[in-house]
Design an enzyme around this catalytic site. Structure first.
Site, PDB file in Angstrom:
ATOM      1  N   ASP B 209       0.768  -1.256  -0.054  1.00 19.25           N
ATOM      2  CA  ASP B 209       0.046   0.061   0.033  1.00 19.25           C
ATOM      3  C   ASP B 209       0.793   1.075   0.051  1.00 19.25           C
ATOM      4  O   ASP B 209       0.699   2.164  -0.743  1.00 19.25           O
ATOM      5  CB  ASP B 209      -0.704   0.193   1.109  1.00 19.25           C
ATOM      6  N   GLN B 228      13.273 -10.671  -3.222  1.00 21.87           N
ATOM      7  CA  GLN B 228      13.871 -11.809  -2.757  1.00 21.87           C
ATOM      8  C   GLN B 228      13.111 -13.051  -2.632  1.00 21.87           C
ATOM      9  O   GLN B 228      12.115 -12.950  -2.174  1.00 21.87           O
ATOM     10  CB  GLN B 228      14.500 -11.408  -1.539  1.00 21.87           C
ATOM     11  N   HIS B 230      13.407 -16.697  -0.578  1.00 18.15           N
ATOM     12  CA  HIS B 230      14.061 -17.059   0.278  1.00 18.15           C
ATOM     13  C   HIS B 230      14.223 -18.629   0.118  1.00 18.15           C
ATOM     14  O   HIS B 230      13.322 -18.968  -0.402  1.00 18.15           O
ATOM     15  CB  HIS B 230      13.194 -17.039   1.767  1.00 18.15           C
ATOM     16  N   LEU B 240       7.647 -19.763   6.120  1.00 21.38           N
ATOM     17  CA  LEU B 240       9.094 -19.823   6.090  1.00 21.38           C
ATOM     18  C   LEU B 240       9.705 -20.826   7.240  1.00 21.38           C
ATOM     19  O   LEU B 240       9.181 -20.956   8.283  1.00 21.38           O
ATOM     20  CB  LEU B 240       9.406 -18.361   6.659  1.00 21.38           C
ATOM     21  N   ARG B 274      21.364 -15.370   0.210  1.00 18.77           N
ATOM     22  CA  ARG B 274      20.159 -16.068  -0.224  1.00 18.77           C
ATOM     23  C   ARG B 274      19.820 -16.421  -1.791  1.00 18.77           C
ATOM     24  O   ARG B 274      19.401 -17.197  -1.837  1.00 18.77           O
ATOM     25  CB  ARG B 274      18.899 -15.132   0.319  1.00 18.77           C
ATOM     26  N   HIS B 339       9.885 -13.445  -0.657  1.00 20.75           N
ATOM     27  CA  HIS B 339       9.975 -13.345   0.745  1.00 20.75           C
ATOM     28  C   HIS B 339      10.235 -11.612   1.051  1.00 20.75           C
ATOM     29  O   HIS B 339       9.525 -11.360   1.920  1.00 20.75           O
ATOM     30  CB  HIS B 339      11.328 -13.982   1.260  1.00 20.75           C
ATOM     31  N   ARG B 374      18.965  -8.919   0.030  1.00 21.14           N
ATOM     32  CA  ARG B 374      19.256  -8.418   1.348  1.00 21.14           C
ATOM     33  C   ARG B 374      19.745  -9.670   1.920  1.00 21.14           C
ATOM     34  O   ARG B 374      19.527 -10.668   2.000  1.00 21.14           O
ATOM     35  CB  ARG B 374      17.700  -8.283   1.981  1.00 21.14           C
TER      36      ARG B 374
HETATM   37  C1  LIG Z   1       8.544 -14.917   7.547  1.00 17.95           C
HETATM   38  C2  LIG Z   1       9.563 -13.760   7.944  1.00 17.95           C
HETATM   39  C3  LIG Z   1      10.706 -13.971   8.396  1.00 17.95           C
HETATM   40  C4  LIG Z   1      11.465 -12.790   8.692  1.00 17.95           C
HETATM   41  N1  LIG Z   1      12.865 -12.818   9.309  1.00 17.95           N
HETATM   42  C5  LIG Z   1      13.277 -11.980   9.326  1.00 17.95           C
HETATM   43  C6  LIG Z   1      14.538 -12.177  10.184  1.00 17.95           C
HETATM   44  O1  LIG Z   1      14.807 -13.078  10.832  1.00 17.95           O
HETATM   45  N2  LIG Z   1      15.360 -10.870  10.348  1.00 17.95           N
HETATM   46  C7  LIG Z   1      15.220  -9.706   9.738  1.00 17.95           C
HETATM   47  O2  LIG Z   1      16.016  -8.920   9.711  1.00 17.95           O
HETATM   48  N3  LIG Z   1      14.015  -9.590   8.661  1.00 17.95           N
HETATM   49  C8  LIG Z   1      13.183 -10.918   8.538  1.00 17.95           C
HETATM   50  N4  LIG Z   1      12.102 -10.391   7.905  1.00 17.95           N
HETATM   51  C9  LIG Z   1      11.712  -9.391   7.257  1.00 17.95           C
HETATM   52  C10 LIG Z   1      11.225  -8.481   8.178  1.00 17.95           C
HETATM   53  O3  LIG Z   1      10.236  -8.958   9.087  1.00 17.95           O
HETATM   54  C11 LIG Z   1      10.409  -7.142   7.419  1.00 17.95           C
HETATM   55  O4  LIG Z   1      11.104  -6.652   6.489  1.00 17.95           O
HETATM   56  C12 LIG Z   1      10.080  -5.973   8.407  1.00 17.95           C
HETATM   57  O5  LIG Z   1       9.686  -6.569   9.689  1.00 17.95           O
HETATM   58  C13 LIG Z   1       9.295  -5.276   7.922  1.00 17.95           C
HETATM   59  O6  LIG Z   1       9.050  -4.209   8.764  1.00 17.95           O
HETATM   60  P1  LIG Z   1       8.221  -2.798   8.547  1.00 17.95           P
HETATM   61  O7  LIG Z   1       8.056  -2.323   9.783  1.00 17.95           O
HETATM   62  O8  LIG Z   1       8.594  -2.152   7.289  1.00 17.95           O
HETATM   63  O9  LIG Z   1       6.767  -3.521   7.997  1.00 17.95           O
HETATM   64  P2  LIG Z   1       5.570  -4.371   8.548  1.00 17.95           P
HETATM   65  O10 LIG Z   1       5.975  -4.937   9.933  1.00 17.95           O
HETATM   66  O11 LIG Z   1       5.237  -5.098   7.709  1.00 17.95           O
HETATM   67  O12 LIG Z   1       4.601  -3.064   9.062  1.00 17.95           O
HETATM   68  C14 LIG Z   1       3.598  -2.554   7.995  1.00 17.95           C
HETATM   69  C15 LIG Z   1       2.474  -1.708   8.737  1.00 17.95           C
HETATM   70  O13 LIG Z   1       1.828  -0.820   7.943  1.00 17.95           O
HETATM   71  C16 LIG Z   1       0.750  -0.901   8.161  1.00 17.95           C
HETATM   72  N5  LIG Z   1      -0.256  -0.499   6.967  1.00 17.95           N
HETATM   73  C17 LIG Z   1       0.150  -1.264   5.664  1.00 17.95           C
HETATM   74  N6  LIG Z   1      -0.829  -0.593   4.969  1.00 17.95           N
HETATM   75  C18 LIG Z   1      -1.439   0.162   5.504  1.00 17.95           C
HETATM   76  C19 LIG Z   1      -2.441   1.088   5.136  1.00 17.95           C
HETATM   77  N7  LIG Z   1      -2.973   1.255   3.807  1.00 17.95           N
HETATM   78  N8  LIG Z   1      -3.102   1.871   6.196  1.00 17.95           N
HETATM   79  C20 LIG Z   1      -2.607   1.836   7.307  1.00 17.95           C
HETATM   80  N9  LIG Z   1      -1.615   1.079   7.702  1.00 17.95           N
HETATM   81  C21 LIG Z   1      -0.952   0.252   6.946  1.00 17.95           C
HETATM   82  C22 LIG Z   1       0.255  -2.255   8.727  1.00 17.95           C
HETATM   83  O14 LIG Z   1      -0.951  -2.397   9.534  1.00 17.95           O
HETATM   84  C23 LIG Z   1       1.693  -2.504   9.420  1.00 17.95           C
HETATM   85  O15 LIG Z   1       1.574  -1.862  10.790  1.00 17.95           O
HETATM   86  C24 LIG Z   1      11.278 -11.476   7.789  1.00 17.95           C
HETATM   87  C25 LIG Z   1       9.975 -11.507   7.015  1.00 17.95           C
HETATM   88  C26 LIG Z   1       9.326 -12.550   6.724  1.00 17.95           C
HETATM   89  C27 LIG Z   1       7.863 -12.548   5.909  1.00 17.95           C
END
Ligand SMILES: Cc1cc2nc3c(=O)[nH]c(=O)nc-3n(C[C@H](O)[C@H](O)[C@H](O)COP(=O)(O)OP(=O)(O)OC[C@H]3O[C@@H](n4cnc5c(N)ncnc54)[C@H](O)[C@@H]3O)c2cc1C
Ligand code: SF4
Ligand code: SF4
Ligand code: FES
Lengths: 364, 560
Positions: B209, B228, B230, B240, B274, B339, B374
């Site tokens: 979004d 990416q 995974h 995962l 990766r 991923h 990454r």
């Molecule tokens: C299964 C998995 C395992 C992972 N493991 C690791 C790891 O071990 N180490 C590592 O470093 N990274 C890891 N990653 C990657 C990492 O988790 C993410 O890249 C990171 O947490 C993203 O954080 P963020 O705060 O950017 O977004 P997110 O945590 O995705 O948060 C997005 C936020 O935006 C809000 N939002 C979205 N759209 C809207 C909208 N239209 N209106 C209002 N709110 C909205 C959502 O509600 C949410 O609160 C992993 C990813 C996955 C999928």
């Protein structure tokens, strides 16, 4: 592909209609989840069917519902299992209990769960300025509180808790488990205040009736009741905090009596709970007197019906193999510290038996 | 009209960290999220977070690994900042209460992760992301000066007449009211776009979004082709298995029982980058050495049981509940799966986008610290470091800026659009059909291996889906939690993301990081050591290029 029937409790607050049941037929392989089935029905049949969900992997805690009466996550409940427990061939899905329903399977968690979490002062309160580097703490202590950290706030325990049903003010399993996360954290400097607060609140740690429901339903093996019991043990054993309902005294009397007799001597339980064995001391405590008074009719009924004779009540017999029970006690008491195995700590040998059963957490 | 100095959209790690930093700086802060903050996708991060905190380790070593991992597409100034600030970020989290794993002396302990030359990944069992997310949320509960708008869905960003950001329009999900937010600065922290793929490790809410909203108001996107895969995801549902498993010593085998990584990365083996491991697996599978279900095997049974329970519990559960496999006793079948979004809204090292007052941090952003690939456990770090930096800089920027007064017509316009959508008669496809076709198309053609033919086909499909999306109708006509409506809005966002990813992949005629073009199998630094920027032009992305910042590490061949 098997054909499953979902019977879903629907509610649309804008319709002016009361809640109603609706059935959906879904074709999906048996290893797929109930959430998959609900989403399939939503995608293909009725887009207005509402459920919170996101991760589909039992991580985000969004999809708590009741399936065939049991509070659980829709995303980690397999269709085949759910169908086995279903009623008249249908998998029954309802919103969680103890929380107001907003729409279909969506409940108001803010009004109940999050309010209670906020109640336990859910942030770390260390003393003074932080060190230049990390706090140095016992590695096991971090693993220990990680069990409470594993809570995903899905609300399943809140939904299932029997005490909450009777006393909506009860702080409840998830929030109390969260409280243990700080009490068990050596970095927190307010352990005693926290415990005092939770012990003195009539809706606090002594409001739990030990029913195990939260342990049974928790999808992350947080075992909230065990965390509550730890809070109680810490409160009484480490800080001598007086327990309004005398839960610790009760627990001690309970274990002492089993050690002595192997079975429970009901007649001695109450006096022992309050007075540590001495009826005289027990009786000067107003709370004990009150409870004895309250129990009086029951005692009389027991005596008159012949179920309890004065002799058996007062001279409780010992079990034949009482020695074995003694040995269990000796084994446990010979351990240094309070040995608290948990989810993340299994014994050295790594076998499933230890750890696995000790906190009632882990399955299979 | 709610108005804030700093308005954060998204409450994952990046958003919450940004909100706290801005509040510490004295700004009035609002934070909006379409799910309750602890439901954000950051909670899925199992493995951990990188930092060169040990005295024997150095930020330079961490930075070099990151640069090499990025296949030299990462901007080295930003990478240096991230790696230098990492230790402090970990300590701050520790002080706030994160229950990081300890070594025997009670100090912070580490585990090994892919592409890293030292064990520098800090973790909490295998719930690292969840633990950090919950601790940050504890701080939000504590600081009530940060105003939380939970379950508010942002539909569009709002600019003032000078092109400075002025706020956003959001719909309160619980009752359907549309609200205009005024803000001196906006920080986008809305996460990645994994849902444009099917299957994916990403949650249903990861629909890009934020990327689409910035793009729609003219913000450039960067390196959108860098997506990416995974190496260890479950075949059916994309779940995962953390890289921590390989970090703890798990091996990969093909169907003939060969530890095939010996042929692809003789030194780092399973712990190569990766992109390298995913390509190796996909090659084994494509050349017929995989299992019939299109997978290879991950064998964790080598890791001692005690250690598995202490450090990899979550994947024991995943194996048991979602694959019916006891990973402590038998290997589990896995394959590469979508991923992570390396690309995103183009920002500088303080989180600034090219639109004045608009910042972006976390997976939504492209700083770029990840470049073409990454490294595991660098993403949480990215969210925290650049979340904090954005929060701080946005708070500063807000101090010298007047509170805008966006006209109410913004809400009226949005409301009219949504009313039209709700009222539409059904004569086209359902949202779910389009979404599924999109996911399959991307997974088929814009995956580990790509070529021009496949990409062109994908581009055509996405154009068609965009047309079809214009006439989707929904069943739910109500105001309360109209998830059907949000699904339709998200579909639009996703299609924009997919279009940009494909345009980027077609444009980059070389193989670098996650982009492997079988028709251009070599990395080509002479022509393609540059970022691809996409800006909305009419209803298509316009391509331009920008420099990659190189400070001290000249590109060399990548060997693991
Ligand atoms: C299964 C998995 C395992 C992972 N493991 C690791 C790891 O071990 N180490 C590592 O470093 N990274 C890891 N990653 C990657 C990492 O988790 C993410 O890249 C990171 O947490 C993203 O954080 P963020 O705060 O950017 O977004 P997110 O945590 O995705 O948060 C997005 C936020 O935006 C809000 N939002 C979205 N759209 C809207 C909208 N239209 N209106 C209002 N709110 C909205 C959502 O509600 C949410 O609160 C992993 C990813 C996955 C999928
Ligand atoms: S054990 Fe206690 S907290 Fe748990 S459900 Fe029963 S009454 Fe509630
Ligand atoms: S303790 Fe368990 S059941 Fe209760 S909210 Fe947390 S994860 Fe859910
Ligand atoms: S969808 Fe996340 S816990 Fe079920």
């Amino acid at each position: 592909m098997p054909d499953y029937t979902l019977k879903i409790r629907r509610f649309d607050p804008e319709s002016g209609r009361p809640a109603y049941w609706q059935e959906f037929g879904v074709d999906l392989p048996e290893e797929r989840s109930v959430l998959d089935a609900i989403l399939r029905a939503k995608d293909e049949q009725d887009g207005s069917l509402s459920i919170r969900c996101s991760c589909q992997a039992a991580i985000c805690g969004s999809c708590g519902v009741r399936i065939n009466g049991m509070s659980r996550l829709a995303c980690n409940t397999k269709l085949s299992e759910a169908a086995e427990d279903g009623r008249n061939g249908a998998i029954v899905v309802e919103p969680m209990g103890n929380m107001p329903v907003i729409k279909d399977l969506i409940v108001d968690m803010d009004a109940v769960h999050w309010k209670k979490v906020q109640r336990v002062v859910p942030w770390l309160l260390p003393e003074g300025d932080p060190p230049a580097r990390e706090y140095i703490v016992d590695p096991e202590s971090m693993i220990d509180v990680t069990q409470s950290m594993a809570c995903i706030h899905c609300g399943a325990c809140v939904s299932a808790c029997l005490s909450l049903e009777v006393d909506p003010e009860f702080i409840g399993p998830a929030a109390l488990a969260k409280a243990y996360r700080f009490v068990g954290d050596p970095r927190d400097a307010h352990t005693e205040d926290r415990l005092l607060d939770l012990a003195e609140d009539p809706h606090g740690i002594y409001d739990c009736t030990h029913c195990f429901a939260c342990v049974e339903v928790c999808p992350k093996d947080v075992a909230p009741m065990d965390q509550i019991m730890r809070l109680r043990r810490r409160a009484t054993a480490d800080y001598g905090i007086k327990d309004q309902n005398n839960g610790y005294g009760h627990e001690k009397a309970f274990t002492d009596l089993i050690e002595k007799y192997g079975t429970l001597s009901e007649a001695q339980l109450l006096p022992k709970s309050y007075g540590d064995g001495s009826l005289i001391r027990a009786q000067v405590k107003p709370a004990a007197l009150k409870e004895l008074g309250a129990k009086f009719p029951t005692v009389i009924r027991g005596l008159t019906s012949g179920k309890v004779s004065p002799k058996t009540a007062l001279l409780h017999h010992k079990l034949q193999d009482q020695d074995q029970i003694r040995r269990i006690y000796e084994e446990v008491e010979s351990k240094e510290d309070r040995l608290e195995l948990n989810l993340y700590i299994v014994g050295e040998s790594g076998g499933e038996e230890e750890g696995a059963t000790s906190e009632g957490g882990q399955e299979e | 009209m709610p108005s804030h100095d700093v308005l954060v959209i998204g409450a994952g790690l990046a958003g919450q960290r940004a909100a706290l930093a801005a509040a510490e700086d004295g700004a009035s802060v609002g934070i909006l999220s379409k799910v309750h903050p602890v439901r954000s996708h950051s909670n899925a991060a199992q493995g951990g977070i990188n930092a060169a905190l040990n005295p024997e380790d150095s930020w330079e070593s961490h930075a070099y690994d990151t640069v090499k991992g990025s296949d030299y597409l990462g901007d080295q100034d930003a990478i240096e900042i991230m790696c230098k600030e990492a230790p402090n970020e970990i300590l701050t989290l520790e002080h706030l209460g994160v229950t990081f794993h300890r070594n025997e002396e009670g100090r912070l302990g580490t585990r090994a992760f892919g592409g890293a030359s030292a064990a520098r990944t800090y973790y909490v069992a295998d719930i690292t992301g969840q633990a950090i997310l919950h601790v940050l949320y504890e701080q939000l509960m504590r600081h009530d000066e940060v105003y939380r708008y939970e379950e508010f869905f942002t539909t569009t960003l709002v600019l003032d007449d000078d092109g400075h950001v002025a706020g956003c329009v959001a719909r309160q999900m619980r009752d359907g009211t549309m609200e205009l937010f005024a803000a001196k600065t906006v920080i986008l922290a809305a996460g990645g776009n994994g849902q444009i793929y099917n299957p994916t490790t990403n949650a249903l809410i990861c629909t890009g979004d934020g990327i689409a909203m910035a793009y729609r108001i003219g913000g450039p996107l960067m390196d959108m082709e860098m997506i990416q895969y995974h190496p260890t995801t479950l075949a059916g549902n994309g779940l995962l298995i953390t890289e921590g498993a390989r970090g703890e010593g798990a091996h990969l085998y093909n169907a003939q029982g060969e530890r095939f990584m010996e042929n692809y990365a003789p030194n780092k083996l399973e712990l190569a980058s990766r992109d390298v491991v995913s390509r190796a697996e996909q090659t084994e599978i494509n050349e017929g050495r995989g299992f019939p279900d299109g997978t290879v095997a991950l064998d964790i049974t080598k890791v001692p049981r005690k250690r598995i329970h202490e450090a990899l519990r979550e994947i024991v559960n995943v194996g048991r509940d979602f694959a019916g496999v006891d990973i402590t006793r038998e290997p589990i079948h896995i394959k590469p799966g979508n991923h992570y979004t390396m690309g995103g809204v183009k920002t500088d090292k303080d989180g600034r986008t090219e639109i004045p007052g608009l910042y972006a941090a976390g997976e939504v952003a492209c700083v770029s610290v990840h470049g073409g690939n990454r490294l595991g456990a660098n993403s949480l770090l990215d969210t925290l470091v650049f979340g904090r930096r954005s929060g701080k800089h946005a708070a500063h920027h807000a101090r010298n800026h007047q509170m805008p007064e966006p006209p109410h017509s913004h809400v009226d316009d949005e409301e009219a659009k949504l009313r039209e959508l709700i009222g539409r008669e059904r004569n086209g496809r359902r949202v779910s059909e389009i979404r599924t076709e999109l996911g399959r198309t991307m997974d088929e053609h814009v995956a580990v291996f790509r070529d021009e033919g496949g990409l062109l086909e994908a581009a055509q499909t996405v154009q068609r889906l965009k047309e079809e999306a214009k006439s989707v109708a929904i069943d739910d006509k109500g105001n309360v939690f109209n998830q059907d409506l949000f699904g339709a809005i998200e579909l639009g966002f996703m299609l924009d993301n997919a279009e940009c990813a494909i345009v980027g992949a077609l444009e980059r005629k070389e193989s670098r990081g996650a982009q492997f073009r079988t028709d251009y199998p070599e990395r080509n630094d002479d022509e393609w050591l540059k970022h691809i920027d996409l800006t909305l032009d009419g209803d298509r992305p316009n391509v331009s290029y920008s420099e990659v910042t190189i400070t001290q590490w000249e590109p060399e061949e990548r060997k693991y």
